[in-house]
Design a protein around this motif. Structure first.
Motif, PDB file in Angstrom:
ATOM      1  N   UNK A   1       0.832  -1.211   0.000  1.00  0.00           N
ATOM      2  CA  UNK A   1       0.000   0.000   0.000  1.00  0.00           C
ATOM      3  C   UNK A   1       0.862   1.254   0.000  1.00  0.00           C
ATOM      4  N   UNK A   2       1.983   1.212   0.700  1.00  0.00           N
ATOM      5  CA  UNK A   2       2.878   2.372   0.729  1.00  0.00           C
ATOM      6  C   UNK A   2       3.504   2.608  -0.647  1.00  0.00           C
ATOM      7  N   UNK A   3       3.841   1.528  -1.350  1.00  0.00           N
ATOM      8  CA  UNK A   3       4.380   1.669  -2.715  1.00  0.00           C
ATOM      9  C   UNK A   3       3.334   2.317  -3.618  1.00  0.00           C
ATOM     10  N   UNK A   4       2.086   1.862  -3.516  1.00  0.00           N
ATOM     11  CA  UNK A   4       1.002   2.449  -4.324  1.00  0.00           C
ATOM     12  C   UNK A   4       0.829   3.931  -3.989  1.00  0.00           C
ATOM     13  N   UNK A   5       0.928   4.266  -2.708  1.00  0.00           N
ATOM     14  CA  UNK A   5       0.802   5.673  -2.295  1.00  0.00           C
ATOM     15  C   UNK A   5       1.944   6.504  -2.862  1.00  0.00           C
ATOM     16  N   UNK A   6       3.145   5.939  -2.915  1.00  0.00           N
ATOM     17  CA  UNK A   6       4.290   6.664  -3.475  1.00  0.00           C
ATOM     18  C   UNK A   6       4.097   6.923  -4.966  1.00  0.00           C
ATOM     19  N   UNK A   7       3.583   5.946  -5.684  1.00  0.00           N
ATOM     20  CA  UNK A   7       3.295   6.144  -7.108  1.00  0.00           C
ATOM     21  C   UNK A   7       2.269   7.247  -7.305  1.00  0.00           C
ATOM     22  N   UNK A   8       1.204   7.194  -6.511  1.00  0.00           N
ATOM     23  CA  UNK A   8       0.139   8.190  -6.633  1.00  0.00           C
ATOM     24  C   UNK A   8       0.643   9.582  -6.272  1.00  0.00           C
ATOM     25  N   UNK A   9       1.506   9.678  -5.263  1.00  0.00           N
ATOM     26  CA  UNK A   9       2.029  10.981  -4.828  1.00  0.00           C
ATOM     27  C   UNK A   9       2.811  11.661  -5.944  1.00  0.00           C
TER      28      UNK A   9
ATOM     29  N   UNK B   1      16.135  11.530  -0.886  1.00  0.00           N
ATOM     30  CA  UNK B   1      16.078  12.919  -0.429  1.00  0.00           C
ATOM     31  C   UNK B   1      16.833  13.856  -1.369  1.00  0.00           C
ATOM     32  N   UNK B   2      17.753  13.295  -2.138  1.00  0.00           N
ATOM     33  CA  UNK B   2      18.493  14.107  -3.100  1.00  0.00           C
ATOM     34  C   UNK B   2      17.622  14.525  -4.283  1.00  0.00           C
ATOM     35  N   UNK B   3      16.505  13.813  -4.478  1.00  0.00           N
ATOM     36  CA  UNK B   3      15.591  14.199  -5.567  1.00  0.00           C
ATOM     37  C   UNK B   3      14.259  14.714  -5.002  1.00  0.00           C
ATOM     38  N   UNK B   4      14.308  15.192  -3.752  1.00  0.00           N
ATOM     39  CA  UNK B   4      13.166  15.895  -3.169  1.00  0.00           C
ATOM     40  C   UNK B   4      12.081  15.038  -2.556  1.00  0.00           C
ATOM     41  N   UNK B   5      12.393  13.790  -2.232  1.00  0.00           N
ATOM     42  CA  UNK B   5      11.378  12.900  -1.676  1.00  0.00           C
ATOM     43  C   UNK B   5      11.641  12.636  -0.193  1.00  0.00           C
TER      44      UNK B   5
END
Length: 197
Positions: free
Chosen positions: A81-89, A131-135
């Motif tokens: 679910x966290x992977x899906x949330x990251x894609x959606x974000x 974090x180097x690409x703003x995440x």
């Protein structure tokens, strides 16, 4: 005095799994870094799709009743679910749920789970790179964030459960075979999803 190597048959299950998959682990690790997943948001998107395929394929294992008897608390650990949330974000399309992996036995499934949970320990470096690409843990890299109890404590608790299982040699061999299959699955997903360099 030279230390005598402990036969793998006598090793705790977690160390047996580590010894039996060290080459697979190293090859996957090398392939991930050669894929340059943190070079850009575009390449990170490919990485998320790899993660989606792997974690989606094993998601049902975390709810398996027999596996939760062996590893209490397992149902609280999946990251799909966290992977899906990251894609959606990141406004990336979430692929269909991949076909579920069906290990040959519950003991083979332990190897798949060892691979999955071990990757969370190693994700500390990957999370730092995002974090180097703003995440961060709230945006785009939720599935790589540390467990609330910390990566080290969480891993030690998981390992203690594995090592506390009373398994036959054949069952321990099945666990190692399951872990090797998990690394093979992840390696194949990496090669298929990332564009050729």
């Amino acid at each position: 005095m030279t230390a005598i190597a402990q036969p793998t048959a006598q090793l705790p299950l977690s160390k047996r799994l580590k010894a039996g998959t060290s080459r697979d682990h190293d090859s996957v690790d090398t392939l991930v870094m050669h894929s340059r997943p943190f070079e850009s948001l575009e390449r990170y998107g490919y990485f998320l799709r790899v993660q989606h395929r792997f974690h989606g394929a094993i998601d049902a294992l975390y709810d398996d009743i027999a596996l939760n008897r062996l590893l209490p608390g397992l149902s609280e650990l999946p990251r799909f679910e966290a992977v899906c949330a990251d894609l959606a974000a990141l406004d990336l399309s979430v692929p269909p749920v991949p076909p579920a992996v069906i290990p040959s036995s519950p003991h083979a499934a332990l190897g798949w789970l060892y691979c999955s949970e071990g990757s969370n320990l190693g994700a500390a470096y990957l999370f730092k790179e995002t974090q180097r690409i703003g995440l961060d843990a709230q945006y785009g890299a939720r599935h790589l964030a540390a467990h609330p109890q910390g990566r080290g404590l969480h891993w030690r608790q998981f390992v203690a459960l594995l090592d506390g299982l009373d398994l036959s040699e054949a069952q321990r061999d099945e666990a190692v075979s399951g872990a090797v299959a998990a690394f093979d699955f992840y390696r194949a997903a990496l090669r298929e999803i990332f564009p050729a360099a």
